[in-house]
Design a protein around this motif. Structure first.
Motif, PDB file in Angstrom:
ATOM      1  N   ILE A   9     -18.671  51.239 -32.193  1.00  0.00           N
ATOM      2  CA  ILE A   9     -19.516  52.088 -31.345  1.00  0.00           C
ATOM      3  C   ILE A   9     -19.483  51.601 -29.895  1.00  0.00           C
ATOM      4  O   ILE A   9     -19.298  52.396 -28.963  1.00  0.00           O
ATOM      5  N   LEU A  12     -17.963  53.693 -26.748  1.00  0.00           N
ATOM      6  CA  LEU A  12     -18.761  54.008 -25.559  1.00  0.00           C
ATOM      7  C   LEU A  12     -18.150  53.404 -24.301  1.00  0.00           C
ATOM      8  O   LEU A  12     -18.094  54.063 -23.256  1.00  0.00           O
ATOM      9  N   ASP A  13     -17.670  52.187 -24.382  1.00  0.00           N
ATOM     10  CA  ASP A  13     -17.059  51.535 -23.235  1.00  0.00           C
ATOM     11  C   ASP A  13     -15.801  52.286 -22.800  1.00  0.00           C
ATOM     12  O   ASP A  13     -15.599  52.525 -21.603  1.00  0.00           O
ATOM     13  N   ALA A  46     -15.055  55.496 -23.396  1.00  0.00           N
ATOM     14  CA  ALA A  46     -15.424  56.823 -22.896  1.00  0.00           C
ATOM     15  C   ALA A  46     -16.033  56.735 -21.501  1.00  0.00           C
ATOM     16  O   ALA A  46     -15.669  57.524 -20.609  1.00  0.00           O
ATOM     17  N   LEU A  47     -16.924  55.794 -21.291  1.00  0.00           N
ATOM     18  CA  LEU A  47     -17.541  55.649 -19.975  1.00  0.00           C
ATOM     19  C   LEU A  47     -16.525  55.162 -18.939  1.00  0.00           C
ATOM     20  O   LEU A  47     -16.551  55.594 -17.779  1.00  0.00           O
TER      21      LEU A  47
END
Length: 81
Positions: free
Chosen positions: A62, A66-67, A69-70
């Motif tokens: 997760i 997130l890392d 995608a951001l």
């Protein structure tokens, strides 16, 4: 009728200064407390370890997702190579 004992220890009189526990007494108390512990069986230990490892792997995935995608979004918004 309830007795208010906040701030006092159960086994020491209130007028006693710092009564120290001897190392031998401390050791006996530790051994006595360890006898009360319910130790997990080998099967339980393997199950708990597996659950923890799977949970950690999911959390790593997760955070990585997130890392990524951001990071991608920031590069799109502000440009970059």
């Amino acid at each position: 009728m309830a007795i208010d004992t906040r701030g006092e220890t159960a086994d020491k009189p209130s007028g006693d200064k710092k009564a120290r526990t001897t190392p031998a007494l401390f050791y006996r108390q530790v051994v006595n407390e360890l006898r009360k512990v319910i130790w997990p069986t080998r099967k339980d230990l393997i199950t708990y370890t597996t659950v923890v490892l799977i949970f950690v792997l999911i959390m790593v995935a997760i955070v990585y997702g997130l890392d990524s995608a951001l990071g991608w979004a920031v590069l799109r918004v502000f440009g970059g190579s």
